[in-house]
Design a protein around this motif. Structure first.
Motif, PDB file in Angstrom:
ATOM      1  N   ILE A 225       0.835  -1.201   0.000  1.00 18.34           N
ATOM      2  CA  ILE A 225       0.000   0.000   0.000  1.00 18.34           C
ATOM      3  C   ILE A 225       0.872   1.255   0.000  1.00 18.34           C
ATOM      4  O   ILE A 225       0.603   2.219  -0.722  1.00 18.34           O
ATOM      5  CB  ILE A 225      -0.948   0.005   1.226  1.00 18.34           C
ATOM      6  CG1 ILE A 225      -1.990  -1.103   1.082  1.00 18.34           C
ATOM      7  CG2 ILE A 225      -1.643   1.371   1.370  1.00 18.34           C
ATOM      8  CD1 ILE A 225      -2.851  -1.292   2.318  1.00 18.34           C
ATOM      9  N   ASN A 226       1.928   1.232   0.807  1.00 19.63           N
ATOM     10  CA  ASN A 226       2.818   2.393   0.862  1.00 19.63           C
ATOM     11  C   ASN A 226       3.545   2.611  -0.456  1.00 19.63           C
ATOM     12  O   ASN A 226       3.744   3.750  -0.888  1.00 19.63           O
ATOM     13  CB  ASN A 226       3.827   2.233   1.995  1.00 19.63           C
ATOM     14  CG  ASN A 226       3.229   2.575   3.350  1.00 19.63           C
ATOM     15  OD1 ASN A 226       2.266   3.323   3.437  1.00 19.63           O
ATOM     16  ND2 ASN A 226       3.778   2.016   4.401  1.00 19.63           N
ATOM     17  N   LEU A 227       3.943   1.520  -1.091  1.00 17.44           N
ATOM     18  CA  LEU A 227       4.598   1.644  -2.399  1.00 17.44           C
ATOM     19  C   LEU A 227       3.635   2.236  -3.423  1.00 17.44           C
ATOM     20  O   LEU A 227       3.994   3.120  -4.202  1.00 17.44           O
ATOM     21  CB  LEU A 227       5.085   0.263  -2.874  1.00 17.44           C
ATOM     22  CG  LEU A 227       6.291  -0.323  -2.154  1.00 17.44           C
ATOM     23  CD1 LEU A 227       6.556  -1.742  -2.638  1.00 17.44           C
ATOM     24  CD2 LEU A 227       7.535   0.548  -2.385  1.00 17.44           C
ATOM     25  N   TRP A 228       2.412   1.762  -3.407  1.00 14.81           N
ATOM     26  CA  TRP A 228       1.383   2.277  -4.313  1.00 14.81           C
ATOM     27  C   TRP A 228       1.092   3.747  -4.010  1.00 14.81           C
ATOM     28  O   TRP A 228       1.006   4.577  -4.908  1.00 14.81           O
ATOM     29  CB  TRP A 228       0.128   1.425  -4.168  1.00 14.81           C
ATOM     30  CG  TRP A 228      -1.077   1.956  -4.873  1.00 14.81           C
ATOM     31  CD1 TRP A 228      -1.201   2.213  -6.215  1.00 14.81           C
ATOM     32  CD2 TRP A 228      -2.354   2.289  -4.290  1.00 14.81           C
ATOM     33  NE1 TRP A 228      -2.466   2.669  -6.498  1.00 14.81           N
ATOM     34  CE2 TRP A 228      -3.187   2.726  -5.338  1.00 14.81           C
ATOM     35  CE3 TRP A 228      -2.848   2.243  -3.000  1.00 14.81           C
ATOM     36  CZ2 TRP A 228      -4.511   3.139  -5.116  1.00 14.81           C
ATOM     37  CZ3 TRP A 228      -4.160   2.625  -2.774  1.00 14.81           C
ATOM     38  CH2 TRP A 228      -4.971   3.087  -3.824  1.00 14.81           C
ATOM     39  N   GLY A 229       0.973   4.056  -2.728  1.00 13.19           N
ATOM     40  CA  GLY A 229       0.675   5.433  -2.328  1.00 13.19           C
ATOM     41  C   GLY A 229       1.774   6.404  -2.688  1.00 13.19           C
ATOM     42  O   GLY A 229       1.532   7.605  -2.856  1.00 13.19           O
ATOM     43  N   GLY A 230       3.005   5.896  -2.801  1.00 12.78           N
ATOM     44  CA  GLY A 230       4.111   6.763  -3.165  1.00 12.78           C
ATOM     45  C   GLY A 230       4.179   7.082  -4.643  1.00 12.78           C
ATOM     46  O   GLY A 230       4.939   7.952  -5.069  1.00 12.78           O
ATOM     47  N   MET A 231       3.373   6.375  -5.430  1.00 10.37           N
ATOM     48  CA  MET A 231       3.422   6.558  -6.886  1.00 10.37           C
ATOM     49  C   MET A 231       2.276   7.405  -7.421  1.00 10.37           C
ATOM     50  O   MET A 231       2.343   7.912  -8.533  1.00 10.37           O
ATOM     51  CB  MET A 231       3.414   5.185  -7.578  1.00 10.37           C
ATOM     52  CG  MET A 231       4.664   4.350  -7.306  1.00 10.37           C
ATOM     53  SD  MET A 231       4.667   2.797  -8.250  1.00 10.37           S
ATOM     54  CE  MET A 231       3.346   1.879  -7.431  1.00 10.37           C
ATOM     55  N   ILE A 232       1.202   7.533  -6.640  1.00 15.57           N
ATOM     56  CA  ILE A 232       0.040   8.266  -7.139  1.00 15.57           C
ATOM     57  C   ILE A 232      -0.492   9.212  -6.065  1.00 15.57           C
ATOM     58  O   ILE A 232      -0.088   9.145  -4.903  1.00 15.57           O
ATOM     59  CB  ILE A 232      -1.096   7.303  -7.566  1.00 15.57           C
ATOM     60  CG1 ILE A 232      -1.608   6.526  -6.334  1.00 15.57           C
ATOM     61  CG2 ILE A 232      -0.648   6.351  -8.644  1.00 15.57           C
ATOM     62  CD1 ILE A 232      -2.872   5.767  -6.595  1.00 15.57           C
ATOM     63  N   LEU A 233      -1.404  10.071  -6.429  1.00 14.24           N
ATOM     64  CA  LEU A 233      -2.072  10.956  -5.484  1.00 14.24           C
ATOM     65  C   LEU A 233      -3.347  10.263  -5.000  1.00 14.24           C
ATOM     66  O   LEU A 233      -4.405  10.360  -5.615  1.00 14.24           O
ATOM     67  CB  LEU A 233      -2.408  12.293  -6.151  1.00 14.24           C
ATOM     68  CG  LEU A 233      -1.214  13.154  -6.560  1.00 14.24           C
ATOM     69  CD1 LEU A 233      -1.692  14.385  -7.332  1.00 14.24           C
ATOM     70  CD2 LEU A 233      -0.415  13.581  -5.340  1.00 14.24           C
ATOM     71  N   ILE A 234      -3.213   9.538  -3.892  1.00 15.83           N
ATOM     72  CA  ILE A 234      -4.337   8.761  -3.388  1.00 15.83           C
ATOM     73  C   ILE A 234      -5.534   9.648  -3.076  1.00 15.83           C
ATOM     74  O   ILE A 234      -6.688   9.256  -3.251  1.00 15.83           O
ATOM     75  CB  ILE A 234      -3.918   7.960  -2.134  1.00 15.83           C
ATOM     76  CG1 ILE A 234      -2.893   6.894  -2.521  1.00 15.83           C
ATOM     77  CG2 ILE A 234      -5.127   7.297  -1.477  1.00 15.83           C
ATOM     78  CD1 ILE A 234      -2.402   6.071  -1.363  1.00 15.83           C
ATOM     79  N   GLY A 235      -5.258  10.863  -2.623  1.00 13.75           N
ATOM     80  CA  GLY A 235      -6.341  11.762  -2.260  1.00 13.75           C
ATOM     81  C   GLY A 235      -7.280  12.097  -3.396  1.00 13.75           C
ATOM     82  O   GLY A 235      -8.407  12.550  -3.174  1.00 13.75           O
ATOM     83  N   ASP A 236      -6.834  11.877  -4.642  1.00 11.84           N
ATOM     84  CA  ASP A 236      -7.672  12.169  -5.800  1.00 11.84           C
ATOM     85  C   ASP A 236      -8.570  11.003  -6.194  1.00 11.84           C
ATOM     86  O   ASP A 236      -9.403  11.134  -7.096  1.00 11.84           O
ATOM     87  CB  ASP A 236      -6.788  12.537  -7.001  1.00 11.84           C
ATOM     88  CG  ASP A 236      -6.058  13.858  -6.792  1.00 11.84           C
ATOM     89  OD1 ASP A 236      -6.526  14.655  -5.950  1.00 11.84           O
ATOM     90  OD2 ASP A 236      -5.038  14.081  -7.462  1.00 11.84           O
ATOM     91  N   LEU A 237      -8.409   9.866  -5.530  1.00 13.78           N
ATOM     92  CA  LEU A 237      -9.175   8.674  -5.896  1.00 13.78           C
ATOM     93  C   LEU A 237     -10.472   8.571  -5.108  1.00 13.78           C
ATOM     94  O   LEU A 237     -10.562   8.999  -3.956  1.00 13.78           O
ATOM     95  CB  LEU A 237      -8.338   7.414  -5.639  1.00 13.78           C
ATOM     96  CG  LEU A 237      -7.040   7.260  -6.438  1.00 13.78           C
ATOM     97  CD1 LEU A 237      -6.325   5.977  -6.023  1.00 13.78           C
ATOM     98  CD2 LEU A 237      -7.317   7.252  -7.931  1.00 13.78           C
ATOM     99  N   ASP A 238     -11.481   7.971  -5.727  1.00 13.66           N
ATOM    100  CA  ASP A 238     -12.733   7.694  -5.043  1.00 13.66           C
ATOM    101  C   ASP A 238     -12.560   6.502  -4.114  1.00 13.66           C
ATOM    102  O   ASP A 238     -11.658   5.668  -4.302  1.00 13.66           O
ATOM    103  CB  ASP A 238     -13.840   7.374  -6.060  1.00 13.66           C
ATOM    104  CG  ASP A 238     -14.191   8.582  -6.925  1.00 13.66           C
ATOM    105  OD1 ASP A 238     -14.019   9.712  -6.428  1.00 13.66           O
ATOM    106  OD2 ASP A 238     -14.638   8.366  -8.073  1.00 13.66           O
ATOM    107  N   GLN A 239     -13.448   6.391  -3.129  1.00 10.27           N
ATOM    108  CA  GLN A 239     -13.377   5.272  -2.186  1.00 10.27           C
ATOM    109  C   GLN A 239     -13.490   3.943  -2.914  1.00 10.27           C
ATOM    110  O   GLN A 239     -12.791   2.978  -2.588  1.00 10.27           O
ATOM    111  CB  GLN A 239     -14.495   5.395  -1.144  1.00 10.27           C
ATOM    112  CG  GLN A 239     -14.420   4.340  -0.042  1.00 10.27           C
ATOM    113  CD  GLN A 239     -13.211   4.516   0.845  1.00 10.27           C
ATOM    114  OE1 GLN A 239     -13.020   5.563   1.441  1.00 10.27           O
ATOM    115  NE2 GLN A 239     -12.374   3.487   0.925  1.00 10.27           N
ATOM    116  N   GLU A 240     -14.349   3.887  -3.905  1.00 11.26           N
ATOM    117  CA  GLU A 240     -14.538   2.639  -4.661  1.00 11.26           C
ATOM    118  C   GLU A 240     -13.237   2.204  -5.335  1.00 11.26           C
ATOM    119  O   GLU A 240     -12.907   1.014  -5.350  1.00 11.26           O
ATOM    120  CB  GLU A 240     -15.642   2.831  -5.702  1.00 11.26           C
ATOM    121  CG  GLU A 240     -15.996   1.561  -6.463  1.00 11.26           C
ATOM    122  CD  GLU A 240     -17.139   1.769  -7.432  1.00 11.26           C
ATOM    123  OE1 GLU A 240     -17.325   0.893  -8.305  1.00 11.26           O
ATOM    124  OE2 GLU A 240     -17.859   2.780  -7.320  1.00 11.26           O
TER     125      GLU A 240
END
Length: 256
Positions: A225-240
């Motif tokens: 999850i941390n690796l994924w979170g470091g590559m994209i802007l998670i805050g821009d994603l929907d909960q789904e």
């Protein structure tokens, strides 16, 4: 009951006197603290605590049980404490004087039963400082103090709207390693959508095979999850979208 905070000078004196008060922490009381209101000051009337709701915590007696059995009450008590306190804002809950006061008054018996005090003096002092006292450090407030940790654990998961507080706490607190991994990673504890996805995955696993609670699997799950979170802007994603991605990560680490 009104909520009160120590005056700093009184708190400093109590810390200074830990060694001479070890036996009091084990078996006595600090009734003078609540009886003498000059030692503390009250928060506004909008902040209060319901003693009737707290009764299961105040009646807690598990000193002679194993650490695992003592910890088994954390989810239930975290929920009770959080619901029993009205009007407490996180900014006030960051003040260690609040939790130091509560740990030495109404929650004294709970803390001494939840965290039995060792016989060796140096170890006893260390345990008392960790669980009866509280500094303004995040680790001390959120993880160590016997009372503040209950409130903060509930506060963290209360932001997850898709699970009820009790279900969220059960998923969060079933394993110590799970709680620690979530608390210690800002990507997860500060992003409500990611935290929601993780707790939903844990809740689902708990109702099925509990495999996500296995230490090595959950640590790998969090690492991915941390690796994924470091590559994209998670805050821009929907909960789904976050939920879908976390389920894929879960399937990946379980298969590996």
């Amino acid at each position: 009951m009104e909520m009160r905070l120590f005056h700093q000078r009184e708190l400093a004196q109590l810390i200074h006197d830990i060694e001479q008060n070890i036996e009091t922490y084990r078996n006595g009381d600090f009734n003078f603290i609540s009886e003498d209101e000059t030692l503390s000051f009250a928060l506004p009337d909008s902040v209060s605590i319901d003693l009737d709701m707290l009764q299961p915590i105040l009646d807690y007696k598990a000193k002679d049980q194993s650490p695992a059995n003592r910890a088994a009450s954390d989810a239930k008590f975290s929920s009770i404490l959080y619901k029993s306190i009205t009007g407490l804002e996180p900014s006030i809950a960051r003040d260690p004087r609040l939790w130091n006061y509560l740990s030495h008054t109404i929650f004294l018996n709970y803390v001494r039963n939840r965290y039995p005090i060792p016989q060796e003096t140096e170890k006893a002092i260390k345990e008392i400082k960790a669980h009866f006292f509280c500094t303004d450090e995040k680790r001390s407030i959120e993880r160590n103090n016997g009372v503040s940790r209950l409130w903060w654990m509930a506060y963290v998961v209360s932001r997850v709207d898709e699970l009820g507080l009790d279900d969220a706490l059960k998923a969060f607190l079933t394993k110590t390693d799970v709680r620690a991994n979530i608390f210690e990673r800002p990507t997860t504890s500060q992003n409500v959508n990611v935290l929601t996805g993780i707790l939903k995955a844990l809740h689902q696993s708990l109702s099925e095979d509990s495999i996500l609670f296995e230490r090595h699997i959950f640590r790998e799950f969090m690492r991915e999850i941390n690796l994924w979170g470091g590559m994209i802007l998670i805050g821009d994603l929907d909960q789904e979208d976050i939920d879908s991605k976390l389920l894929k990560i879960k399937d990946k680490v379980i298969k590996n």
